[in-house]
Every structure is written in structure tokens, then in C-alpha cells.
Design a protein around this motif. Structure first.
Motif, short mmCIF file in Angstrom:
data_model
loop_
_atom_site.label_atom_id
_atom_site.label_comp_id
_atom_site.label_asym_id
_atom_site.label_seq_id
_atom_site.Cartn_x
_atom_site.Cartn_y
_atom_site.Cartn_z
N ASP A 161 -8.66 1.57 -5.71
CA ASP A 161 -7.37 1.31 -5.07
C ASP A 161 -7.34 1.93 -3.68
O ASP A 161 -8.32 2.50 -3.21
CB ASP A 161 -6.22 1.81 -5.95
N VAL A 162 -6.19 1.80 -3.01
CA VAL A 162 -6.10 2.26 -1.64
C VAL A 162 -6.33 3.77 -1.56
O VAL A 162 -6.99 4.27 -0.65
CB VAL A 162 -4.73 1.89 -1.04
N TYR A 163 -5.82 4.49 -2.55
CA TYR A 163 -5.98 5.94 -2.52
C TYR A 163 -7.46 6.32 -2.60
O TYR A 163 -7.92 7.22 -1.89
CB TYR A 163 -5.21 6.58 -3.68
N ASP A 164 -8.22 5.62 -3.46
CA ASP A 164 -9.65 5.92 -3.57
C ASP A 164 -10.35 5.63 -2.25
O ASP A 164 -11.26 6.37 -1.85
CB ASP A 164 -10.28 5.08 -4.68
N ARG A 165 -9.93 4.57 -1.59
CA ARG A 165 -10.57 4.23 -0.31
C ARG A 165 -10.29 5.32 0.73
O ARG A 165 -11.15 5.65 1.54
CB ARG A 165 -10.07 2.88 0.19
N TYR A 166 -9.08 5.85 0.70
CA TYR A 166 -8.75 6.96 1.60
C TYR A 166 -9.60 8.18 1.24
O TYR A 166 -10.22 8.81 2.11
CB TYR A 166 -7.25 7.27 1.48
N MET A 167 -9.65 8.49 -0.05
CA MET A 167 -10.32 9.72 -0.51
C MET A 167 -11.82 9.66 -0.24
O MET A 167 -12.43 10.66 0.16
CB MET A 167 -10.04 9.88 -2.01
N ILE A 168 -12.42 8.48 -0.47
CA ILE A 168 -13.86 8.30 -0.22
C ILE A 168 -14.19 8.66 1.22
O ILE A 168 -15.18 9.33 1.50
CB ILE A 168 -14.26 6.83 -0.47
N GLU A 218 -6.91 -11.56 0.09
CA GLU A 218 -5.90 -12.24 -0.71
C GLU A 218 -5.92 -11.70 -2.15
O GLU A 218 -4.85 -11.43 -2.72
CB GLU A 218 -6.14 -13.75 -0.71
N ASP A 219 -7.11 -11.52 -2.70
CA ASP A 219 -7.19 -11.03 -4.09
C ASP A 219 -6.53 -9.67 -4.23
O ASP A 219 -5.91 -9.36 -5.25
CB ASP A 219 -8.65 -10.91 -4.51
N LEU A 220 -6.68 -8.82 -3.20
CA LEU A 220 -6.10 -7.48 -3.29
C LEU A 220 -4.58 -7.52 -3.19
O LEU A 220 -3.90 -6.69 -3.78
CB LEU A 220 -6.65 -6.59 -2.16
N CYS A 221 -4.05 -8.46 -2.43
CA CYS A 221 -2.62 -8.44 -2.12
C CYS A 221 -1.77 -9.18 -3.14
O CYS A 221 -0.56 -8.96 -3.18
CB CYS A 221 -2.37 -9.04 -0.74
N LEU A 222 -2.36 -10.06 -3.95
CA LEU A 222 -1.55 -10.85 -4.88
C LEU A 222 -0.79 -9.93 -5.82
O LEU A 222 -1.35 -8.99 -6.38
CB LEU A 222 -2.44 -11.80 -5.68
N GLY A 223 0.50 -10.22 -5.99
CA GLY A 223 1.31 -9.42 -6.90
C GLY A 223 1.92 -8.21 -6.25
O GLY A 223 2.72 -7.52 -6.87
N HIS A 224 1.56 -7.92 -5.02
CA HIS A 224 2.15 -6.79 -4.32
C HIS A 224 3.21 -7.27 -3.33
O HIS A 224 3.39 -8.47 -3.14
CB HIS A 224 1.07 -6.00 -3.59
N THR A 225 3.87 -6.33 -2.70
CA THR A 225 4.89 -6.68 -1.72
C THR A 225 4.27 -6.71 -0.32
O THR A 225 3.14 -6.27 -0.12
CB THR A 225 6.02 -5.65 -1.73
N VAL A 226 5.05 -7.17 0.63
CA VAL A 226 4.55 -7.25 2.00
C VAL A 226 4.22 -5.85 2.52
O VAL A 226 3.21 -5.64 3.19
CB VAL A 226 5.59 -7.94 2.90
N ALA A 227 5.07 -4.89 2.18
CA ALA A 227 4.82 -3.52 2.65
C ALA A 227 3.49 -3.00 2.11
O ALA A 227 2.79 -2.25 2.80
CB ALA A 227 5.96 -2.61 2.21
N ASP A 228 3.13 -3.40 0.89
CA ASP A 228 1.84 -2.99 0.34
C ASP A 228 0.69 -3.72 1.03
O ASP A 228 -0.39 -3.14 1.21
CB ASP A 228 1.78 -3.25 -1.16
N ALA A 229 0.92 -4.98 1.38
CA ALA A 229 -0.14 -5.74 2.08
C ALA A 229 -0.53 -5.03 3.36
O ALA A 229 -1.71 -5.03 3.74
CB ALA A 229 0.33 -7.15 2.37
N VAL A 230 0.45 -4.41 4.01
CA VAL A 230 0.15 -3.70 5.26
C VAL A 230 -0.82 -2.55 5.01
O VAL A 230 -1.81 -2.40 5.73
CB VAL A 230 1.47 -3.20 5.89
N ILE A 231 -0.58 -1.78 3.95
CA ILE A 231 -1.50 -0.64 3.75
C ILE A 231 -2.81 -1.09 3.12
O ILE A 231 -3.84 -0.46 3.32
CB ILE A 231 -0.86 0.51 2.93
N ILE A 232 -2.79 -2.21 2.38
CA ILE A 232 -4.06 -2.74 1.86
C ILE A 232 -4.95 -3.17 3.03
O ILE A 232 -6.14 -2.86 3.09
CB ILE A 232 -3.81 -3.90 0.88
#
Lengths: 218, 388
Positions: free
Chosen positions: B273-280, B361-375
Motif C-alpha cells: 500500500d501507499v504507506y509501504d511505498r513511503y516506508m520502503i 487504474e487498478d490501484l485507484c478503483l474503489g477509492h476516492t479522488v483524494a486517495d487517487a492523489v496520494i496513490i
């Protein structure tokens, strides 16, 4: 990993109808390639991905290459013995032939699971004008999705079976394929407020010279 | 996603603010191209069901200048400054990838000192890129300013080093086929060593500010999950891939340059997830510091350029080569085809952030627009490289 020759023989045994050619690379990199025929390309690609000894699970790179028609001079040297008993002569015979133009796609495959690669695949179109369809490998490796769109956009190779084949870098209304070697931009492409040189010459063909303004009266 | 009353049972989509049983039309929103969260000129056509993304198509090419065509019309050496402009944060690694491809194409050996200097500069670039990414990601989360300014303060120190070595902050044009352009002085090395010693405390400070932050955790954990199987199949590389738990780092796999001589670990994520990408990225910076210390300690004396390498009038023999290195954003590679002439017949860039966008697209499906920004922020794109 087995050598590319062994791999070619194994593919030839599994797909007897397929035409698989070993394309050698003379550079020091020695990254030789397998040239596949379009009909069997996707089946062979699936085999390369799923075979337990290969597991080429990552298609890293997709490149399009344009090879326009060119004249090739083949030189054949024959040694003719001198009937008088002297030193034999070397006769050079030059034949000119036209190498037909074609477009090519190159796929670089690696295995993350087994840490080997690259295995290079090449697909060639029939010509550069109407037989430009090749099978898409996107159903096998998703990583080819955007890269095949790019090759379609810039080279004009049509990938059959691609889920969403649209232009990707150029805009939708764009006509030509700019990475082809013979691409010429439309000559009214550039506009400058103060054209000069070549741009001015081109602009004159398309835009009439502005009418001279009326002399100002005092 | 947890089974909350806000989860739509039919679609599995996580709906936060609208009743899922209300009939309604889908809405199409065009995000960008001029939007501060798109890191350049990038557009996403997002189809929304209420607030949930059901379709997302990235549109790019606004910065396209046909880099590859330019390179085919200039000499091999003439393309080196153009590679700076691909991913303009990481010109040193772009240079290295291109130099490596040409070295493979023509079989040019690189002196040991140059290999060490390349490693030093590549790891400094990795520090620079990951620090900026962490800052940008916080900006995308809505944390306006502070972390980004902390990141940029440190970035500026690395850019100062690059400037005093190569003459330019960002467009370094430093690597050459068979070595590097100038030899770093003892003074430069002392300053670089000083920076590395000060970077650890900065990372501690940065992490104290961010890593355990409740808002960051809430915004990033479980958002934009990527499975390892999809990541491999979609050609995702770099920290994005390692965040899914796949142990694949070209510094280890290919062992190019002098990397096999250094002791370092490859941080791996668990959830993708996004947190893992940050932490890596934070953990990779710590490993980069370890590599840098070893490289400074082991830097040998000797020439910086292979004297046999020819730069001007360089004509490699017919053939082709694909050279790749582990850039900060993923695998950056160059595919060169030579017809024996002074210009490459074909020059292709394998741009990591371009290919990492495939799964947006695969990452963003089911999320909100605000989440798409951080993805999007966590994918770490630079449009100079995506559009080429």
C-alpha cells in the motif's frame, strides 16, 4: 538458463508449425534474439512465461524499430584458377538487391523468480504500409500495455488483441507516426510571429503575404 | 478493506458519503492537466460513482518532445545532456544508464575509480529522489509545506555537491562512455562525506515528524494496494515493486558496477500500500547511507576515464544492446541499435515511471479522488520521463 539455441530447439519441438529464427547480435553485449512469426507469437510468449525452467515473468522493455527499404550490395568473391598456371585470381561479383522495408518490435524478457535474462523476442511486420498488424503480447504481460500503445502511436504498428489501442503520447487527432525514419512534419506545422529562414519560406506557401498597410497621411 | 456499513456489498467499493442504494448517474471528472497534485502536466479522466472511482484513464504526452527522435539525429555523446532532461531529479542515474548501455554496445571497460564515483553519485541521487518523494507525498496528503521544505533543504545540499562537481545542479551531464567527466577532488569528497554523516540525523528528524504520524497512517495504510503478482506482470519496478514484497533490486540481481562489493540490505514491504511505498523509500535511504560510507572508504586512486574510450567521432560496430540500472524510481534502461554510423539507428528509453503508471487504474478503483492523489504521488512519476 539454457542457451538460446537450446531454447529455440525446444520451442521448435513444441510448436512444429512455428518459424523461430535465431537472430544473432554481433555487438559485445551478445544479447541474441529469437525472431518469431506472428501467428504463433502469443502462444510461444505464454509458454516462455509459464515454463518452469524459464519463468520469464517480466517483460521489461518494448521497442519499435523502423527499417525502411534500402539497397544492399552483396559482394561474392570467387577464386578463379589461372589457366596459364599463374596465381589464382579473385573475382568480385557485386549484386544489388532491394531489402524490403519492415517494422519490428523487440521485447526484452527477464525472470524475477529465477533472476535470469534477457531473452529478446523480435516480431517483424510484412511491410511498412498495409501489412503492419502484429499480435499484442499485452494479454501475456500487462507491462506491454502502454509500451505497445507507444509503438502504435509512434511507428504505426497495429497490435491485434490489445485491450485499448489508442495514441498515448501524441494527441488523438494526430495523423502520422513521427518515429518512422521517413516522417516529415507538415510544412505549415510551425508558426512564428516573425518567421525567418526555412520557416518563412514554408509559411509563404500557406499564408498569403499581408496586404501592405496604407501609407500614413500626415 | 474492512466490512463497514460504508462498504457497498454488491461492488465491494468503499463508499464513504453517499447511500449506495440511491440510483444515480456516473460522473466524469477531468483531473488535470493543470493540477498541483499531478506533479507536472498530467491528466486523469476519472469516472465517479458518488465519490468512488469506478474508472480512471490517465492521459499524458503534454510534455512529449520526441526525445528518441532527437537522439537519433545526434551523435551518441550528443544525447548525454538530453538524458538529464528525462527524469530531471535524477540526471546522474539517467547518465549512468545511458553510459552503461553504450558501454555494453561497444564493449568499453570502466576504470575502478569511476565505478566507485558512479556508485557515490547514484546513491546521493537516490537520497535526493526519495527525500523529495516523501516531501511531495506529504504535500499530496494535504500537509502543506513543512515536510516538503525540510526535504528541499536537504535536497539543496546534495544539489550543491552536484553543482560543484559537474557545474550544474540538476542537468549534470557528468557520466561519459568509459568513465566520468571530471575527477572529484579531495575537498569535494570530504564535503560529500560530511553530508552523509549529517544525513542520518536528518532522517531521524524527518521520521520523527512523519512515520508514526496518525494522519499519515490513516491516509496511507490500506490505500492503493498492489499485489505482487500484478506488480511483476505489469512490469512495475523499483520501490513500487519491493513494497509488494518482491525481492528484486538490480543492484543485487545484475550486480552491475561495483555494487557486489558493498554490504547492504534490500528493504521489502508487506502490504503493497501507499504507506509501504513511503516506508520502503525511507529504509532505502538508510541503506544508501551505508553504501556511501563503504564507497568513500574503498574509493581507489587511479584514472577516472578509460583512456582508450573514444567520445568524439565515436562509431560503435553494428549491433544492439539493452543496458539497465536500478534508478531511484525503478529500472531505467536504454535500448540502442547501431548501424555502424555516428548516430544511433534506434535509441529507446525504458522509463520506469512511464511503465509504473500502467497499474494506476487498478490501484485507484474503489477509492476516492483524494486517495487517487496520494496513490499517484506514491508511484513517484516525473513527467519529463513519462512523456519523453
Amino acid at each position: 538458463m539454457e542457451t538460446l539455441t537450446q531454447l529455440r530447439d525446444r520451442i521448435a519441438a513444441l510448436f512444429p508449425a512455428a518459424d523461430v529464427v535465431l537472430a544473432t547480435n554481433p555487438s559485445p553485449s551478445a544479447q541474441h534474439a529469437l525472431r518469431l512469426d506472428a501467428t504463433h507469437a502469443r502462444a510461444i510468449a505464454t509458454f516462455l512465461r509459464d515454463d518452469p525452467a524459464l519463468q520469464l515473468d517480466q517483460c521489461t522493455n518494448v521497442t519499435g524499430i523502423d527499417w525502411p527499404e534500402k539497397e544492399v550490395v552483396d559482394v561474392t568473391r570467387t577464386t578463379v584458377p589461372d589457366p596459364a598456371g599463374g596465381a589464382p585470381r579473385v573475382v568480385e561479383e557485386k549484386t544489388r538487391r532491394i531489402e524490403p522495408g519492415r517494422l519490428e518490435v523487440v521485447y526484452h524478457l527477464y525472470s524475477i523468480a529465477l533472476s535470469h535474462g534477457p531473452v529478446v523476442l523480435r516480431l517483424v511486420t510484412g511491410n511498412r504500409t498495409d501489412a503492419v498488424t502484429l499480435p499484442s503480447l499485452t494479454p501475456v504481460w500487462r507491462s506491454a500495455e502502454f509500451q505497445e500503445r507507444e509503438v502504435y502511436d509512434l511507428f504505426g504498428i497495429v497490435f491485434e488483441g490489445h485491450p485499448d489501442l489508442r495514441r498515448i503520447l501524441m494527441w488523438d487527432g494526430f495523423k502520422d507516426h513521427p518515429m518512422r525514419r521517413d516522417y516529415r512534419e507538415p510544412d505549415d506545422y510551425e508558426w512564428e510571429p516573425t518567421p525567418h529562414g526555412d520557416v518563412l519560406a514554408k509559411a509563404k506557401q500557406h499564408y498569403p503575404a499581408p496586404a501592405p498597410s496604407a501609407p500614413s497621411t500626415p | 478493506m474492512n466490512a463497514s456499513p460504508f462498504t457497498n456489498p454488491s461492488t465491494g467499493a468503499h463508499v464513504r458519503s453517499v447511500r449506495s442504494d440511491l440510483p444515480g448517474d456516473l460522473m466524469e471528472v477531468s483531473m488535470g492537466p493543470h493540477h498541483p497534485s499531478t506533479h507536472g502536466v498530467f491528466r486523469m479522466i476519472v469516472t465517479l460513482d458518488g465519490e468512488t472511482i469506478v474508472r480512471l484513464k490517465p492521459v499524458f504526452g503534454y510534455l512529449h518532445r520526441n526525445h528518441e527522435k532527437l537522439a537519433e539525429n545526434t551523435s551518441y555523446l550528443g544525447s548525454m545532456p538530453y538524458t538529464d532532461r528525462l527524469d530531471y531529479l535524477n540526471s546522474m542515474t539517467n547518465n549512468w544508464a545511458y553510459a552503461r548501455a553504450v558501454e555494453q554496445l561497444a564493449g568499453i571497460a570502466v576504470p575502478e575509480r569511476a565505478e566507485y564515483v558512479r556508485v557515490i553519485l547514484a546513491e546521493l541521487t537516490r537520497l535526493l529522489n526519495h527525500t523529495c518523494l516523501a516531501g511531495f507525498l506529504m504535500q499530496d496528503c494535504g500537509c502543506s509545506g513543512t515536510p516538503l521544505m525540510y526535504a528541499f533543504r536537504e535536497r539543496e545540499k546534495i544539489l550543491d555537491l552536484f553543482e560543484s562537481l559537474s557545474g550544474s545542479r540538476m542537468m549534470c551531464n557528468y557520466q561519459r562512455f568509459g568513465g566520468c567527466r571530471v575527477d572529484p577532488s579531495a575537498d569535494w569528497l570530504a564535503r560529500a562525506r560530511q553530508l552523509v554523516e549529517e544525513y542520518g540525523p536528518f532522517l531521524d528528524e524527518f521520521e520523527a515528524l512523519l512515520t508514526g504520524n496518525e494522519i499519515l497512517l490513516a491516509r496511507t495504510q490500506g490505500v492503493g494496494r498492489l499485489s505482487a503478482a500484478l506488480a511483476i506482470n505489469a512490469g512495475v519496478t523499483g520501490p513500487m515493486l519491493r513494497a509488494t514484497g518482491v525481492n528484486h533490486d538490480l543492484r543485487k540481481v545484475d550486480g552491475y558496477g561495483v555494487y557486489p562489493r558493498f554490504q547492504f540490505r534490500i528493504p521489502l514491504g508487506e502490504h503493497g500500500d501507499v504507506y509501504d511505498r513511503y516506508m520502503i523509500r525511507i529504509l532505502e535511504m538508510r541503506e544508501s547511507l551505508a553504501i556511501l560510507r563503504q564507497a568513500f572508504a574503498g574509493l581507489p586512486a587511479g584514472p577516472i576515464m578509460n583512456p582508450a574510450a573514444k567520445l568524439r567521432g565515436f562509431r560503435p560496430k553494428v549491433g544492439e544492446a539493452y543496458g539497465r540500472i536500478e534508478g531511484p524510481k525503478g529500472e531505467i534502461g536504454f535500448h540502442l541499435v547501431s548501424d555502424g554510423g555516428p548516430n544511433p539507428w534506434r535509441y529507446h528509453v525504458r522509463a520506469p515511471s512511464f511503465i509504473n503508471l500502467t497499474i494506476l487504474e487498478d490501484l485507484c478503483l474503489g477509492h476516492t479522488v483524494a486517495d487517487a492523489v496520494i496513490i499517484l504521488g506514491s508511484i513517484d512519476i516525473v513527467l519529463g520521463e513519462v512523456d519523453r
